[in-house]
Design a protein around this motif. Structure first.
Motif, PDB file in Angstrom:
ATOM      1  N   GLU A 142      95.538  30.490  65.615  1.00 32.00           N
ATOM      2  CA  GLU A 142      95.684  29.119  66.149  1.00 32.00           C
ATOM      3  C   GLU A 142      97.163  28.790  66.338  1.00 32.00           C
ATOM      4  O   GLU A 142      97.558  28.228  67.353  1.00 32.00           O
ATOM      5  CB  GLU A 142      95.022  28.111  65.199  1.00 32.00           C
ATOM      6  CG  GLU A 142      95.102  26.679  65.661  1.00 32.00           C
ATOM      7  CD  GLU A 142      94.324  26.401  66.942  1.00 32.00           C
ATOM      8  OE1 GLU A 142      94.582  25.362  67.564  1.00 32.00           O
ATOM      9  OE2 GLU A 142      93.481  27.222  67.343  1.00 32.00           O
ATOM     10  N   ARG A 143      97.963  29.164  65.341  1.00 31.42           N
ATOM     11  CA  ARG A 143      99.415  28.943  65.453  1.00 31.42           C
ATOM     12  C   ARG A 143      99.981  29.704  66.641  1.00 31.42           C
ATOM     13  O   ARG A 143     100.770  29.184  67.412  1.00 31.42           O
ATOM     14  CB  ARG A 143     100.114  29.387  64.168  1.00 31.42           C
ATOM     15  CG  ARG A 143     100.697  28.261  63.365  1.00 31.42           C
ATOM     16  CD  ARG A 143     101.535  28.812  62.255  1.00 31.42           C
ATOM     17  NE  ARG A 143     100.862  29.955  61.623  1.00 31.42           N
ATOM     18  CZ  ARG A 143     100.567  30.054  60.350  1.00 31.42           C
ATOM     19  NH1 ARG A 143     100.944  29.129  59.526  1.00 31.42           N
ATOM     20  NH2 ARG A 143      99.936  31.085  59.860  1.00 31.42           N
ATOM     21  N   ALA A 144      99.566  30.950  66.793  1.00 35.89           N
ATOM     22  CA  ALA A 144     100.045  31.762  67.913  1.00 35.89           C
ATOM     23  C   ALA A 144      99.585  31.161  69.238  1.00 35.89           C
ATOM     24  O   ALA A 144     100.348  31.114  70.207  1.00 35.89           O
ATOM     25  CB  ALA A 144      99.541  33.192  67.778  1.00 35.89           C
ATOM     26  N   ARG A 145      98.349  30.678  69.294  1.00 31.70           N
ATOM     27  CA  ARG A 145      97.834  30.051  70.509  1.00 31.70           C
ATOM     28  C   ARG A 145      98.611  28.781  70.832  1.00 31.70           C
ATOM     29  O   ARG A 145      99.027  28.559  71.975  1.00 31.70           O
ATOM     30  CB  ARG A 145      96.345  29.726  70.355  1.00 31.70           C
ATOM     31  CG  ARG A 145      95.715  29.179  71.638  1.00 31.70           C
ATOM     32  CD  ARG A 145      94.285  28.712  71.417  1.00 31.70           C
ATOM     33  NE  ARG A 145      94.169  27.587  70.524  1.00 31.70           N
ATOM     34  CZ  ARG A 145      94.455  26.320  70.853  1.00 31.70           C
ATOM     35  NH1 ARG A 145      94.916  26.031  72.033  1.00 31.70           N
ATOM     36  NH2 ARG A 145      94.308  25.349  69.974  1.00 31.70           N
ATOM     37  N   LEU A 146      98.854  27.957  69.812  1.00 23.81           N
ATOM     38  CA  LEU A 146      99.615  26.720  70.021  1.00 23.81           C
ATOM     39  C   LEU A 146     101.051  27.027  70.452  1.00 23.81           C
ATOM     40  O   LEU A 146     101.595  26.354  71.329  1.00 23.81           O
ATOM     41  CB  LEU A 146      99.607  25.862  68.751  1.00 23.81           C
ATOM     42  CG  LEU A 146      98.272  25.215  68.392  1.00 23.81           C
ATOM     43  CD1 LEU A 146      98.376  24.508  67.046  1.00 23.81           C
ATOM     44  CD2 LEU A 146      97.838  24.255  69.471  1.00 23.81           C
ATOM     45  N   GLN A 147     101.637  28.050  69.839  1.00 25.63           N
ATOM     46  CA  GLN A 147     102.996  28.430  70.209  1.00 25.63           C
ATOM     47  C   GLN A 147     103.032  28.945  71.647  1.00 25.63           C
ATOM     48  O   GLN A 147     103.938  28.623  72.413  1.00 25.63           O
ATOM     49  CB  GLN A 147     103.541  29.478  69.245  1.00 25.63           C
ATOM     50  CG  GLN A 147     104.995  29.830  69.525  1.00 25.63           C
ATOM     51  CD  GLN A 147     105.550  30.787  68.473  1.00 25.63           C
ATOM     52  OE1 GLN A 147     104.862  31.171  67.539  1.00 25.63           O
ATOM     53  NE2 GLN A 147     106.791  31.161  68.659  1.00 25.63           N
ATOM     54  N   ALA A 165      89.974  35.466  56.525  1.00 20.68           N
ATOM     55  CA  ALA A 165      89.535  35.030  57.862  1.00 20.68           C
ATOM     56  C   ALA A 165      90.183  33.693  58.221  1.00 20.68           C
ATOM     57  O   ALA A 165      90.632  33.489  59.358  1.00 20.68           O
ATOM     58  CB  ALA A 165      88.013  34.936  57.913  1.00 20.68           C
ATOM     59  N   ASP A 166      90.215  32.769  57.255  1.00 23.40           N
ATOM     60  CA  ASP A 166      90.870  31.474  57.498  1.00 23.40           C
ATOM     61  C   ASP A 166      92.355  31.667  57.800  1.00 23.40           C
ATOM     62  O   ASP A 166      92.912  31.025  58.687  1.00 23.40           O
ATOM     63  CB  ASP A 166      90.700  30.549  56.289  1.00 23.40           C
ATOM     64  CG  ASP A 166      89.276  30.025  56.159  1.00 23.40           C
ATOM     65  OD1 ASP A 166      88.518  30.135  57.144  1.00 23.40           O
ATOM     66  OD2 ASP A 166      88.950  29.503  55.077  1.00 23.40           O
ATOM     67  N   GLU A 167      92.970  32.565  57.024  1.00 20.57           N
ATOM     68  CA  GLU A 167      94.393  32.841  57.227  1.00 20.57           C
ATOM     69  C   GLU A 167      94.631  33.425  58.619  1.00 20.57           C
ATOM     70  O   GLU A 167      95.557  33.023  59.330  1.00 20.57           O
ATOM     71  CB  GLU A 167      94.880  33.819  56.151  1.00 20.57           C
ATOM     72  CG  GLU A 167      96.351  34.137  56.234  1.00 20.57           C
ATOM     73  CD  GLU A 167      96.756  35.144  55.148  1.00 20.57           C
ATOM     74  OE1 GLU A 167      97.525  36.068  55.506  1.00 20.57           O
ATOM     75  OE2 GLU A 167      96.310  35.014  53.989  1.00 20.57           O
ATOM     76  N   LEU A 168      93.793  34.362  59.012  1.00 16.02           N
ATOM     77  CA  LEU A 168      93.922  34.959  60.346  1.00 16.02           C
ATOM     78  C   LEU A 168      93.649  33.926  61.434  1.00 16.02           C
ATOM     79  O   LEU A 168      94.342  33.887  62.456  1.00 16.02           O
ATOM     80  CB  LEU A 168      92.973  36.152  60.492  1.00 16.02           C
ATOM     81  CG  LEU A 168      93.335  37.393  59.684  1.00 16.02           C
ATOM     82  CD1 LEU A 168      92.239  38.452  59.806  1.00 16.02           C
ATOM     83  CD2 LEU A 168      94.668  37.960  60.134  1.00 16.02           C
ATOM     84  N   ALA A 169      92.632  33.094  61.211  1.00 23.03           N
ATOM     85  CA  ALA A 169      92.303  32.051  62.191  1.00 23.03           C
ATOM     86  C   ALA A 169      93.459  31.069  62.319  1.00 23.03           C
ATOM     87  O   ALA A 169      93.819  30.657  63.424  1.00 23.03           O
ATOM     88  CB  ALA A 169      91.023  31.328  61.786  1.00 23.03           C
ATOM     89  N   THR A 170      94.061  30.705  61.203  1.00 30.48           N
ATOM     90  CA  THR A 170      95.198  29.794  61.226  1.00 30.48           C
ATOM     91  C   THR A 170      96.371  30.447  61.950  1.00 30.48           C
ATOM     92  O   THR A 170      97.048  29.822  62.772  1.00 30.48           O
ATOM     93  CB  THR A 170      95.601  29.401  59.797  1.00 30.48           C
ATOM     94  OG1 THR A 170      94.478  28.807  59.150  1.00 30.48           O
ATOM     95  CG2 THR A 170      96.750  28.427  59.789  1.00 30.48           C
ATOM     96  N   GLY A 171      96.599  31.733  61.695  1.00 30.17           N
ATOM     97  CA  GLY A 171      97.661  32.466  62.387  1.00 30.17           C
ATOM     98  C   GLY A 171      97.378  32.558  63.877  1.00 30.17           C
ATOM     99  O   GLY A 171      98.279  32.380  64.707  1.00 30.17           O
TER     100      GLY A 171
END
Length: 175
Positions: free
Chosen positions: A33-38, A25-31
């Motif tokens: 978040e990265r996608a959102r920031l990108q 879940a953390d990994e998906l959330a980080t991904g």
């Protein structure tokens, strides 16, 4: 004891599964978040590109608009030079005609000036080179800064335009 051991084993497996699920879940959330920031960054870049395109394509800034103003300025300077040349030819022609007609006050003036009704018309009043240089020098002085080099252009034209503080006969004429 076997039940206790089995319960602890089930609990350990459940804890491991929960930890693995939390990590995933953390990994998906980080991904995410990265996608959102990108996506935000790409949106910011696109807005900047759109704003730049809009600013650079504005009619007052676009190269086509500047070219049209350039063409209009050249046409105006051509008209100014033609008017000055026409005035000089007309003054010289009329001076010659008055001399040929033996008008007494004209003989003293020669072929470069005409005096009529107390007003003197001279070929020196509207020299095309002076007027063209002066028009460019005054325009350069108007918008010249140390950064754009137009102040030095105005100075370079002074030999042809005369001092910018002095008005020419054309500038003094009633308009």
């Amino acid at each position: 004891m076997t039940d206790d051991l089995m319960t602890r084993a089930r609990q350990a497996l459940a804890d491991e599964e929960a930890a693995r699920l939390h990590a995933k879940a953390d990994e998906l959330a980080t991904g995410d978040e990265r996608a959102r920031l990108q996506a935000e960054q790409e949106d910011k870049h696109q807005r900047a590109r759109d704003a730049a395109a809009q600013a650079l394509n504005a009619p007052a800034v676009a190269l086509r608009g500047v070219a049209q103003k350039f063409d209009a300025a050249v046409a105006a300077l051509v008209e100014l030079a033609q008017a000055a040349e026409l005035r000089q030819r007309t003054v010289a022609q009329q001076a010659a005609l008055l001399v040929a007609a033996d008008v007494p006050e004209q003989r003293a003036r020669g072929g470069n000036a005409v005096e009529l009704d107390g007003q003197i018309h001279s070929v020196r009043d509207a020299k095309s080179v002076e007027l063209l240089a002066r028009a460019v020098a005054l325009a350069a002085k108007e918008v010249g800064t140390a950064d754009n080099g137009l102040k030095s252009l105005a100075s370079d034209l002074l030999p042809h335009s005369g001092p910018l503080a002095r008005l020419t006969t054309v500038e003094r004429a009633e308009r």
